[in-house]
Design a protein around this motif. Structure first.
Motif, PDB file in Angstrom:
ATOM      1  N   MET A   1       0.846  -1.178   0.000  1.00 33.43           N
ATOM      2  CA  MET A   1       0.000   0.000   0.000  1.00 33.43           C
ATOM      3  C   MET A   1       0.890   1.239   0.000  1.00 33.43           C
ATOM      4  SD  MET A   1      -2.716   1.329   2.889  1.00 33.43           S
ATOM      5  CE  MET A   1      -4.035   0.221   2.460  1.00 33.43           C
ATOM      6  N   LYS A   2       0.524   2.222  -0.791  1.00 34.82           N
ATOM      7  CA  LYS A   2       1.262   3.480  -0.826  1.00 34.82           C
ATOM      8  C   LYS A   2       0.480   4.536  -0.046  1.00 34.82           C
ATOM      9  CE  LYS A   2       3.431   4.442  -4.600  1.00 34.82           C
ATOM     10  NZ  LYS A   2       3.708   4.865  -5.971  1.00 34.82           N
ATOM     11  N   VAL A   3       1.101   5.048   1.027  1.00 34.50           N
ATOM     12  CA  VAL A   3       0.467   6.011   1.922  1.00 34.50           C
ATOM     13  C   VAL A   3       1.123   7.371   1.742  1.00 34.50           C
ATOM     14  CG1 VAL A   3      -0.109   6.522   4.320  1.00 34.50           C
ATOM     15  CG2 VAL A   3       0.026   4.143   3.565  1.00 34.50           C
ATOM     16  N   CYS A   4       0.305   8.406   1.690  1.00 32.37           N
ATOM     17  CA  CYS A   4       0.783   9.772   1.503  1.00 32.37           C
ATOM     18  C   CYS A   4       0.636  10.552   2.810  1.00 32.37           C
ATOM     19  CB  CYS A   4      -0.042  10.439   0.412  1.00 32.37           C
ATOM     20  SG  CYS A   4       0.307  12.184   0.196  1.00 32.37           S
TER      21      CYS A   4
ATOM     22  N   ALA B   1       0.204  21.968   2.661  1.00 32.63           N
ATOM     23  CA  ALA B   1       1.463  21.299   3.013  1.00 32.63           C
ATOM     24  C   ALA B   1       2.508  21.559   1.938  1.00 32.63           C
ATOM     25  CB  ALA B   1       1.238  19.797   3.161  1.00 32.63           C
ATOM     26  N   PRO B   2       3.730  21.919   2.326  1.00 34.27           N
ATOM     27  CA  PRO B   2       4.767  22.203   1.342  1.00 34.27           C
ATOM     28  C   PRO B   2       5.384  20.948   0.728  1.00 34.27           C
ATOM     29  CG  PRO B   2       5.585  22.619   3.539  1.00 34.27           C
ATOM     30  CD  PRO B   2       4.137  22.276   3.674  1.00 34.27           C
ATOM     31  N   VAL B   3       5.247  19.798   1.396  1.00 31.70           N
ATOM     32  CA  VAL B   3       5.886  18.563   0.934  1.00 31.70           C
ATOM     33  C   VAL B   3       4.966  17.381   1.239  1.00 31.70           C
ATOM     34  CG1 VAL B   3       7.918  17.075   1.165  1.00 31.70           C
ATOM     35  CG2 VAL B   3       8.154  19.518   1.514  1.00 31.70           C
ATOM     36  N   PHE B   4       4.995  16.400   0.356  1.00 33.59           N
ATOM     37  CA  PHE B   4       4.260  15.160   0.585  1.00 33.59           C
ATOM     38  C   PHE B   4       5.251  14.011   0.517  1.00 33.59           C
ATOM     39  CE2 PHE B   4      -0.027  16.728   0.476  1.00 33.59           C
ATOM     40  CZ  PHE B   4       0.111  17.936  -0.176  1.00 33.59           C
ATOM     41  N   ILE B   5       5.179  13.118   1.504  1.00 30.54           N
ATOM     42  CA  ILE B   5       6.038  11.935   1.510  1.00 30.54           C
ATOM     43  C   ILE B   5       5.170  10.722   1.210  1.00 30.54           C
ATOM     44  CG2 ILE B   5       7.426  10.399   2.958  1.00 30.54           C
ATOM     45  CD1 ILE B   5       8.405  12.793   4.448  1.00 30.54           C
ATOM     46  N   LEU B   6       5.648   9.882   0.318  1.00 34.90           N
ATOM     47  CA  LEU B   6       4.960   8.632   0.015  1.00 34.90           C
ATOM     48  C   LEU B   6       5.724   7.501   0.678  1.00 34.90           C
ATOM     49  CD1 LEU B   6       4.276   9.172  -3.779  1.00 34.90           C
ATOM     50  CD2 LEU B   6       2.866   9.796  -1.832  1.00 34.90           C
ATOM     51  N   VAL B   7       5.006   6.639   1.377  1.00 31.85           N
ATOM     52  CA  VAL B   7       5.631   5.510   2.059  1.00 31.85           C
ATOM     53  C   VAL B   7       4.996   4.218   1.555  1.00 31.85           C
ATOM     54  CG1 VAL B   7       6.020   4.379   4.275  1.00 31.85           C
ATOM     55  CG2 VAL B   7       6.121   6.874   4.113  1.00 31.85           C
ATOM     56  N   ASP B   8       5.828   3.293   1.147  1.00 31.83           N
ATOM     57  CA  ASP B   8       5.375   1.965   0.746  1.00 31.83           C
ATOM     58  C   ASP B   8       5.327   1.109   2.013  1.00 31.83           C
ATOM     59  OD1 ASP B   8       5.235  -0.719  -0.075  1.00 31.83           O
ATOM     60  OD2 ASP B   8       6.232  -0.260  -1.962  1.00 31.83           O
ATOM     61  N   THR B   9       4.136   0.730   2.448  1.00 30.93           N
ATOM     62  CA  THR B   9       4.008   0.012   3.721  1.00 30.93           C
ATOM     63  C   THR B   9       4.552  -1.411   3.651  1.00 30.93           C
ATOM     64  OG1 THR B   9       1.750  -0.698   3.218  1.00 30.93           O
ATOM     65  CG2 THR B   9       2.021   1.361   4.445  1.00 30.93           C
ATOM     66  N   GLU B  10       4.629  -1.969   2.460  1.00 30.53           N
ATOM     67  CA  GLU B  10       5.194  -3.315   2.335  1.00 30.53           C
ATOM     68  C   GLU B  10       6.705  -3.303   2.523  1.00 30.53           C
ATOM     69  OE1 GLU B  10       3.784  -5.108  -1.282  1.00 30.53           O
ATOM     70  OE2 GLU B  10       1.719  -4.605  -0.781  1.00 30.53           O
ATOM     71  N   LYS B  11       7.344  -2.274   1.990  1.00 30.56           N
ATOM     72  CA  LYS B  11       8.797  -2.146   2.127  1.00 30.56           C
ATOM     73  C   LYS B  11       9.180  -1.400   3.401  1.00 30.56           C
ATOM     74  CE  LYS B  11       9.512  -2.059  -2.837  1.00 30.56           C
ATOM     75  NZ  LYS B  11       9.949  -1.242  -3.963  1.00 30.56           N
ATOM     76  N   ARG B  12       8.196  -0.692   4.006  1.00 31.49           N
ATOM     77  CA  ARG B  12       8.412   0.115   5.212  1.00 31.49           C
ATOM     78  C   ARG B  12       9.511   1.155   5.039  1.00 31.49           C
ATOM     79  NH1 ARG B  12       6.750  -2.753  10.546  1.00 31.49           N
ATOM     80  NH2 ARG B  12       5.075  -4.009   9.751  1.00 31.49           N
ATOM     81  N   GLU B  13       9.451   1.827   3.898  1.00 33.53           N
ATOM     82  CA  GLU B  13      10.429   2.882   3.643  1.00 33.53           C
ATOM     83  C   GLU B  13       9.793   3.953   2.774  1.00 33.53           C
ATOM     84  OE1 GLU B  13      12.698   1.002  -0.226  1.00 33.53           O
ATOM     85  OE2 GLU B  13      13.464   0.532   1.753  1.00 33.53           O
ATOM     86  N   PRO B  14      10.314   5.180   2.882  1.00 35.53           N
ATOM     87  CA  PRO B  14       9.801   6.249   2.020  1.00 35.53           C
ATOM     88  C   PRO B  14      10.091   5.922   0.566  1.00 35.53           C
ATOM     89  CG  PRO B  14      11.120   7.150   3.806  1.00 35.53           C
ATOM     90  CD  PRO B  14      11.317   5.657   3.805  1.00 35.53           C
ATOM     91  N   SER B  15       9.179   6.320  -0.274  1.00 32.55           N
ATOM     92  CA  SER B  15       9.364   6.136  -1.708  1.00 32.55           C
ATOM     93  C   SER B  15      10.477   7.049  -2.201  1.00 32.55           C
ATOM     94  CB  SER B  15       8.055   6.485  -2.423  1.00 32.55           C
ATOM     95  OG  SER B  15       8.236   6.557  -3.798  1.00 32.55           O
TER      96      SER B  15
END
Length: 86
Positions: A1-4, A24-38
């Protein structure tokens, strides 16, 4: 899942969620399967034109879920229509 996550400062997984999605000035995408920021952390500069449509900037990234501190009704309705989780 990709979470923003809308954030003010990029601090990888330690970033604090920003108070309002639309400004918001910045958006971070996190891949929950890899548990790391995109690798595709999205930098959006705050201008009246861009601030009004962060969803357009995020559109190509196939986001499954958005974690927000606050969100306006327009952005909320667009996310609901896109079947995004909040």
């Amino acid at each position: 899942m990709k979470v923003c996550f809308p954030v003010k400062n990029v601090q990888e997984l330690e970033s604090e969620v920003y108070g309002h999605f639309g400004s918001a000035p910045v958006f971070i995408l996190v891949d929950t399967e890899k548990r790391e920021p995109s690798r595709s952390t999205i930098m959006i500069s705050i201008t009246p034109k861009v601030c009004a449509s962060p969803l357009r900037a995020l559109g190509a990234h196939e986001i499954d879920c958005v974690v927000v501190g606050g969100i306006g009704s327009g952005a909320l309705m667009k996310l609901i229509r896109q079947d995004s989780r909040l």
